[in-house]
Design a protein around this motif. Sequence first.
Motif, PDB file in Angstrom:
ATOM      1  N   ILE A 160       2.952  -1.618  11.932  1.00  0.00           N
ATOM      2  CA  ILE A 160       2.357  -1.625  10.594  1.00  0.00           C
ATOM      3  C   ILE A 160       3.386  -1.210   9.530  1.00  0.00           C
ATOM      4  CG2 ILE A 160       1.543   0.778  10.432  1.00  0.00           C
ATOM      5  CD1 ILE A 160      -0.808  -2.043   9.592  1.00  0.00           C
ATOM      6  N   ILE A 161       3.298  -1.868   8.389  1.00  0.00           N
ATOM      7  CA  ILE A 161       4.044  -1.447   7.204  1.00  0.00           C
ATOM      8  C   ILE A 161       3.041  -0.721   6.319  1.00  0.00           C
ATOM      9  CG2 ILE A 161       5.161  -2.288   5.099  1.00  0.00           C
ATOM     10  CD1 ILE A 161       6.100  -4.654   7.072  1.00  0.00           C
ATOM     11  N   TYR A 162       3.298   0.547   6.067  1.00  0.00           N
ATOM     12  CA  TYR A 162       2.337   1.410   5.394  1.00  0.00           C
ATOM     13  C   TYR A 162       2.921   1.737   4.028  1.00  0.00           C
ATOM     14  CZ  TYR A 162      -0.797   5.618   5.101  1.00  0.00           C
ATOM     15  OH  TYR A 162      -1.720   6.578   4.759  1.00  0.00           O
ATOM     16  N   GLY A 187       7.465  -1.359  12.468  1.00  0.00           N
ATOM     17  CA  GLY A 187       7.048  -1.174  11.082  1.00  0.00           C
ATOM     18  C   GLY A 187       7.742   0.008  10.413  1.00  0.00           C
ATOM     19  N   SER A 188       7.318   0.319   9.188  1.00  0.00           N
ATOM     20  CA  SER A 188       7.935   1.434   8.470  1.00  0.00           C
ATOM     21  C   SER A 188       7.016   1.932   7.361  1.00  0.00           C
ATOM     22  CB  SER A 188       9.285   1.014   7.882  1.00  0.00           C
ATOM     23  OG  SER A 188       9.094   0.005   6.914  1.00  0.00           O
ATOM     24  N   PHE A 189       7.422   3.053   6.799  1.00  0.00           N
ATOM     25  CA  PHE A 189       6.696   3.660   5.690  1.00  0.00           C
ATOM     26  C   PHE A 189       7.438   3.349   4.386  1.00  0.00           C
ATOM     27  CE2 PHE A 189       6.102   7.539   2.969  1.00  0.00           C
ATOM     28  CZ  PHE A 189       4.779   7.288   2.628  1.00  0.00           C
ATOM     29  N   VAL A 190       6.717   2.850   3.409  1.00  0.00           N
ATOM     30  CA  VAL A 190       7.306   2.533   2.102  1.00  0.00           C
ATOM     31  C   VAL A 190       6.607   3.395   1.065  1.00  0.00           C
ATOM     32  CG1 VAL A 190       7.674   0.739   0.363  1.00  0.00           C
ATOM     33  CG2 VAL A 190       7.729   0.148   2.809  1.00  0.00           C
ATOM     34  N   LYS A 199      12.772  -6.001   7.080  1.00  0.00           N
ATOM     35  CA  LYS A 199      13.278  -4.859   7.859  1.00  0.00           C
ATOM     36  C   LYS A 199      12.604  -4.839   9.233  1.00  0.00           C
ATOM     37  CE  LYS A 199      14.227   0.023   6.983  1.00  0.00           C
ATOM     38  NZ  LYS A 199      13.250   1.071   7.164  1.00  0.00           N
ATOM     39  N   ARG A 200      11.316  -5.172   9.256  1.00  0.00           N
ATOM     40  CA  ARG A 200      10.612  -5.208  10.538  1.00  0.00           C
ATOM     41  C   ARG A 200      11.176  -6.305  11.440  1.00  0.00           C
ATOM     42  NH1 ARG A 200       4.115  -6.124  10.929  1.00  0.00           N
ATOM     43  NH2 ARG A 200       4.698  -8.287  10.533  1.00  0.00           N
ATOM     44  N   SER A 216      -3.115   9.263   7.916  1.00  0.00           N
ATOM     45  CA  SER A 216      -1.724   9.384   7.478  1.00  0.00           C
ATOM     46  C   SER A 216      -0.901   8.268   8.119  1.00  0.00           C
ATOM     47  CB  SER A 216      -1.162  10.728   7.941  1.00  0.00           C
ATOM     48  OG  SER A 216      -1.158  10.753   9.361  1.00  0.00           O
ATOM     49  N   TYR A 217       0.313   8.103   7.659  1.00  0.00           N
ATOM     50  CA  TYR A 217       1.187   7.077   8.258  1.00  0.00           C
ATOM     51  C   TYR A 217       1.315   7.281   9.760  1.00  0.00           C
ATOM     52  CZ  TYR A 217       5.369   4.572   9.682  1.00  0.00           C
ATOM     53  OH  TYR A 217       6.242   3.772  10.357  1.00  0.00           O
ATOM     54  N   GLU A 218       1.486   8.549  10.157  1.00  0.00           N
ATOM     55  CA  GLU A 218       1.672   8.828  11.586  1.00  0.00           C
ATOM     56  C   GLU A 218       0.447   8.377  12.386  1.00  0.00           C
ATOM     57  OE1 GLU A 218       2.396  10.912   9.091  1.00  0.00           O
ATOM     58  OE2 GLU A 218       4.577  10.705   9.320  1.00  0.00           O
ATOM     59  N   ALA A 219      -0.740   8.637  11.837  1.00  0.00           N
ATOM     60  CA  ALA A 219      -1.963   8.258  12.554  1.00  0.00           C
ATOM     61  C   ALA A 219      -2.095   6.741  12.660  1.00  0.00           C
ATOM     62  CB  ALA A 219      -3.184   8.846  11.829  1.00  0.00           C
ATOM     63  N   VAL A 220      -1.781   6.061  11.584  1.00  0.00           N
ATOM     64  CA  VAL A 220      -1.912   4.595  11.594  1.00  0.00           C
ATOM     65  C   VAL A 220      -0.824   3.971  12.466  1.00  0.00           C
ATOM     66  CG1 VAL A 220      -1.881   2.512  10.166  1.00  0.00           C
ATOM     67  CG2 VAL A 220      -3.081   4.553   9.351  1.00  0.00           C
ATOM     68  N   ARG A 221       0.376   4.549  12.412  1.00  0.00           N
ATOM     69  CA  ARG A 221       1.468   4.032  13.233  1.00  0.00           C
ATOM     70  C   ARG A 221       1.139   4.153  14.723  1.00  0.00           C
ATOM     71  NH1 ARG A 221       7.174   6.937  12.752  1.00  0.00           N
ATOM     72  NH2 ARG A 221       5.835   8.609  13.532  1.00  0.00           N
ATOM     73  N   GLU A 222       0.437   5.227  15.049  1.00  0.00           N
ATOM     74  CA  GLU A 222       0.045   5.391  16.445  1.00  0.00           C
ATOM     75  C   GLU A 222      -0.859   4.232  16.883  1.00  0.00           C
ATOM     76  OE1 GLU A 222      -2.147   8.973  18.611  1.00  0.00           O
ATOM     77  OE2 GLU A 222      -0.457   9.585  17.329  1.00  0.00           O
ATOM     78  N   ALA A 223      -1.715   3.809  15.990  1.00  0.00           N
ATOM     79  CA  ALA A 223      -2.600   2.682  16.299  1.00  0.00           C
ATOM     80  C   ALA A 223      -1.836   1.367  16.303  1.00  0.00           C
ATOM     81  CB  ALA A 223      -3.740   2.619  15.280  1.00  0.00           C
TER      82      ALA A 223
END
Lengths: 398, 413
Positions: free
Chosen positions: B124-126, B198-201, B191-192, B113-120
């Motif tokens: 990241i822009i997801y 990063g952010s979720f799109v 935006k970054r 999920s975005y949260e999991a990838v953001r943690e890594a």
Amino acid sequence: MTYALDGIRVLEIGTFVSAPYCGKLFAGYGADVIKVEPPGGDIARAHGPFRNGEPHPETSALFLYLNTGKRSVELDLRTPAGLDAFYRMVEQADVVIENFQPRDAQALGVKYDRIREVNPHAVVVSITAYGQDGPYADYRTNNLTAFAMGGQMYITGTQEGGPLKNGGYQADYQGGLNAFSGAMLALTAAERDGEGQHVDISVQHCMAPLLESGIPVYSYLGRWMPFRRGNHMASFIGIYPCTDGHLGIHLMPRNWKPFLETIDRMDLYEDPRFKTQADRTVHNDELMAEFFAWAAGETKKDIYERAGRMRAPIAYVHTMADLLESPQLRERGFIQQITHPVAGEASYPGPPWWLGPDGWRPEPAPLLGADTEVVLTDVAGLDERQIAALREERMVSV
Amino acid sequence: MTAPLDGVRVVDLTMVWAGPFGTRMLGDYGAEVIKVESPGQWDLLRALGQIPRTEERWWNKSAYFNHNNRDKYSFALDLGKAEGREVLLELCRQSDVLVENYRTDVMDNFGLSYEAVREANPDIIYVSMPGHGKSGPEKDYVAYGTNVEQLAGLVSLSGYEGGEPMKTGFSYGDPMAGTALVSAVCLALRKRRLEGHGSFVELAQRENLTAFVGEWMVDYSMNGIERQPTGNRHPHMAPHGCYPCAGYDNWVTVACQDDDEFAALAKVLEQPELSEDERFATAAGRKEHEQELDALIAAWTSQRGHYEAMHILQRARVTAGAVLTIPEVMSDPQLRYRGGWVEHSHPDAGTWEMEAPPWQLSRTPGHIRMHAPRFGEHNSYVLRDVLGLSEERIAELYSSGVTSDDPEKSLHQ
């Protein structure tokens, strides 16, 4: 809250649909978009559909929708002072969007070379049917002829009915969206390198490669299908009338079973004529007859919800009323109410994509010339006397 | 000249059309796009190229795949396995953007999920490209290509006069979502830069296409009238239609935007008196009598080829465009002049022509830099050069089937 385009200033000297849609996206995602309108305004203001069907320059749905969140300057570029004011604004712009025919832009004095001289940082986006040069560059065009020359019209409609355009202004919208993506690439490069460039958008060039597998298969294997398939790519990809509207099905092989379960026709699952996608293609017409008979007994919202639960790809053709009532679009906040000082309140589509919940500005379209004085003062740097002279000159020229 | 997206690395988890078309354009304009395909669940477009299964490496020869996946690397990785997920997260740490267009629950089920990838990787822009969106009561409904335009309201406005709603000629929502992806990524990158993370799109395909009929939503909400399909007609302009030409299934479109243009048309038809005729002298009159006008124009066009009719009308400054077929758009002089089609070679598929990048950027043009990747072609590049994994670990990935140089061939037979 940060908008993605905070600090970006855009000058839009476009009319009707393509350039205004591009400008609308800039404004929605946070840029200051200054729309330069000719005396009397963008032709979309004269176009409608109007509130209550009564023509009025501030109540055209087409204009209201395509110009949300912009400022409006009414300026006659045909006068030397008007053109001078325009170039003063160019000095302060990051992006300039225009959709004149190349020779009209030249005649008007809106020229890339001159913009570059005044502001080398600026990204200039030109949207035309065919591009800035080439044998058809000066051909007259509109949405209909662009749709035809982009190859999408030949494959739309039925064989007997002849080529058909899609509803609304689809070639123009494609131009606007492609222009926005091209402009964003150029803006990305400009902010990195400090140098702008000319982004030349040919709607034909954008449209022609998109004919599903048509171009790749023709180009590579020399095969193409010289006919239009109406509402059915195949029995299992098509549109069928139901009691209160139309259903659309799009069945990949793995959807066959959940689809039959949804419509309660597992007898067809055992039918040897319809075992595999290849079988279903061979017995296309028999299967289509089954689907027509099935759909005729369904009501659109009930079967859509049931199919959704059972993971079968059955949608229904949404009317505008269906869009406004859509539980999906409403819960997501995609339907937005915007109040315009003359046209009043109306429902608008929200952001085409979401950069976070607050990444988009739902603001009304501007009244014609509402920001002329402020923008000419603050952006063009004109003084009261110069603005008064412009006003006089415009009256002379109109 | 440095490309606009030079230095941007994209992890591409998309398949079929919308996503791959969009990420291909990111590649056209300079991004390093790494397409991740599972050995057991690879891109359907590889199977839709009409290549006989008897041909060697048929999955690398689909032109439908090769047009939409050029300018990318291919990395085979099974995300369903824990070790595959771990490698993907390592790749995300080295990347700027992740794009996915799986069914809404798939990435969550993978633990990606975005949260999991953001943690890594907080930078990241997801980007998710679902049909309906990642939220709302219909988020899990299945919707493929042609469903999107039905859900977007477009189909209800399309069709012949008095006829039923009509689909477009293709899965229109797909390439529009792909086109939008490029600006969505550029916006998120900016935006970054502004925000420092990063952010979720979220790019819901039906919403993106609903934006193409927005004026009709505004109209309906103001007036409460459902507009019916009007074929090729226009609310005010006449003539505005598609006319048969000489030969089989040849057509030309013609429109007159004002009185002068109609006078020019009347001259071409060798009936200059029509512009004085009270039925046709004004726009309102022409609209009222458009069927009579259509007959007059069709009588003229049916004596001429569709290109011929267009050129004659254009010389008289009348808006006209031939209805081009697939072979005709590929040979069209204007598209040829612009370099719209370019010769291209691929080690397995051979040489043919494909479309150039669509937007002409004068200073930083797009290019076809790489042929579409053969399945797993860049496994070594990604595992060794990008991720720097040990030879031992790489051998394990191969032996456990997490990666592979060949696809599971039975999948798309």
